[in-house]
Write an enzyme that holds these catalytic residues in place. Structure first.
Site, PDB file in Angstrom:
ATOM      1  N   ASP A 121      39.253  22.900   9.754  1.00  0.00           N
ATOM      2  CA  ASP A 121      38.269  21.645  10.498  1.00  0.00           C
ATOM      3  C   ASP A 121      37.194  22.279  11.439  1.00  0.00           C
ATOM      4  O   ASP A 121      37.463  23.458  11.748  1.00  0.00           O
ATOM      5  CB  ASP A 121      39.022  20.846  11.371  1.00  0.00           C
ATOM      6  CG  ASP A 121      39.591  19.633  10.486  1.00  0.00           C
ATOM      7  OD1 ASP A 121      39.536  19.731   9.259  1.00  0.00           O
ATOM      8  OD2 ASP A 121      39.972  18.525  11.316  1.00  0.00           O
ATOM      9  N   HIS A 155      33.540  16.247   8.244  1.00  0.00           N
ATOM     10  CA  HIS A 155      34.156  15.985   9.608  1.00  0.00           C
ATOM     11  C   HIS A 155      33.200  15.559  10.633  1.00  0.00           C
ATOM     12  O   HIS A 155      33.407  15.814  11.957  1.00  0.00           O
ATOM     13  CB  HIS A 155      34.789  17.501   9.892  1.00  0.00           C
ATOM     14  CG  HIS A 155      35.704  17.481  11.110  1.00  0.00           C
ATOM     15  ND1 HIS A 155      36.811  16.590  10.950  1.00  0.00           N
ATOM     16  CD2 HIS A 155      36.134  18.131  12.042  1.00  0.00           C
ATOM     17  CE1 HIS A 155      37.602  16.544  11.884  1.00  0.00           C
ATOM     18  NE2 HIS A 155      37.130  17.371  12.963  1.00  0.00           N
ATOM     19  N   HIS A 188      41.850  25.634  12.544  1.00  0.00           N
ATOM     20  CA  HIS A 188      40.380  25.739  12.801  1.00  0.00           C
ATOM     21  C   HIS A 188      40.142  27.257  12.745  1.00  0.00           C
ATOM     22  O   HIS A 188      40.502  28.072  13.593  1.00  0.00           O
ATOM     23  CB  HIS A 188      40.240  24.930  14.140  1.00  0.00           C
ATOM     24  CG  HIS A 188      40.596  23.672  14.268  1.00  0.00           C
ATOM     25  ND1 HIS A 188      42.022  23.471  14.485  1.00  0.00           N
ATOM     26  CD2 HIS A 188      40.064  22.463  14.512  1.00  0.00           C
ATOM     27  CE1 HIS A 188      42.043  21.916  14.625  1.00  0.00           C
ATOM     28  NE2 HIS A 188      40.975  21.470  14.635  1.00  0.00           N
TER      29      HIS A 188
END
Length: 253
Positions: free
Chosen positions: A64, A115, A209
């Site tokens: 993400d 996102h 991430h």
């Protein structure tokens, strides 16, 4: 980071995704697991994907909040290890700044998803504000790759019926996760590895991430350890095949 699905009216149904897995709530409605979607489509005679996850033990690795300056290093690792990933990309400071990295992701066979522009809680926005969070990222990705995403991940995993209605019109299915290392809160690579390995299993979706310092160094050992367990890495869409993610619907292992 938490993942929750809320009713229209913003009343919480609640489901917390922890480092080692998911604590589910029996009152959740409208959420489908990738494995259940895959099985239903297979019963209808749909063809398997490039990896048949009905027989292979598949897991999806997702990232993400990129792309960011460190992303090419991660792409080098994934290319070397022959691991396809799904990237849920953020707009402000990311897709607008690194279009060449977005293009490379697509060229190297990774799945690209949305996102939001600025990582706002979509359940606190009205429909026009939700669209404003989604559409610029769709455009950035299409400009870089020639394709508009069909998947998105709501920030914090928080969604509800009103959000789902807007995303259905925008053609986007919602993808949550089964395990996160909470790498946004630690730079400890060994801890990130342990949290992922403690929670990862067949038909799971791993959330990381790459922009946080401890994450990329953890990826090679995570990949090797999960392969040693017999798991095969696939994108989210491959995990669900022959099902096609339905716009607006929420998917979570």
């Amino acid at each position: 980071m938490t993942a929750s699905v809320r009713r229209t009216g913003r009343l919480p149904l609640a489901a917390a995704v922890l480092a080692a897995g998911l604590t589910a709530c029996s009152t959740l409605t409208g959420v489908t697991s990738p494995a259940d979607a895959r099985a239903a489509a297979a019963r209808d005679g749909g063809p398997a994907g490039p990896v048949d996850c009905a027989t292979a033990h598949c897991v999806a690795l997702t990232f993400d909040g990129g792309p960011s300056a460190p992303t090419p290093e991660l792409l080098d690792i994934l290319k070397r290890e022959k691991v396809p990933a799904t990237f849920f990309l953020q707009g402000k400071g990311h897709t607008e700044k690194y279009p060449q990295t977005v293009r490379r992701m697509a060229e190297e066979g990774h799945e690209i998803a949305n996102h939001t522009w600025s990582h706002k809680d979509l359940t606190k926005l009205d429909p026009d504000q939700i669209r404003a969070e989604i559409e610029p990222v769709q455009k950035d990705i299409e400009d870089a790759t020639g394709k508009r995403p069909t998947l998105m991940r709501p920030p914090h995993g928080t969604t509800d019926d009103e959000v789902s209605a807007v995303l259905e019109k925008l053609g986007l299915a919602q993808i949550l996760w089964s395990v996160t290392a909470k790498d946004y809160a630690t730079t400890d690579t060994a801890l990130i590895e342990r949290r992922v390995l403690d929670g990862a299993d067949r038909d799971g979706i791993i959330l990381l991430h790459e922009r946080y310092a401890g994450t990329i160094p953890a990826v090679p050992d995570i990949v090797r350890a999960l392969r040693d367990r017999g798991l095969t890495f696939v994108t989210v869409s491959q995990l669900m095949a022959p099902a096609h993610p339905r716009p607006g619907k929420v998917y979570r292992p």
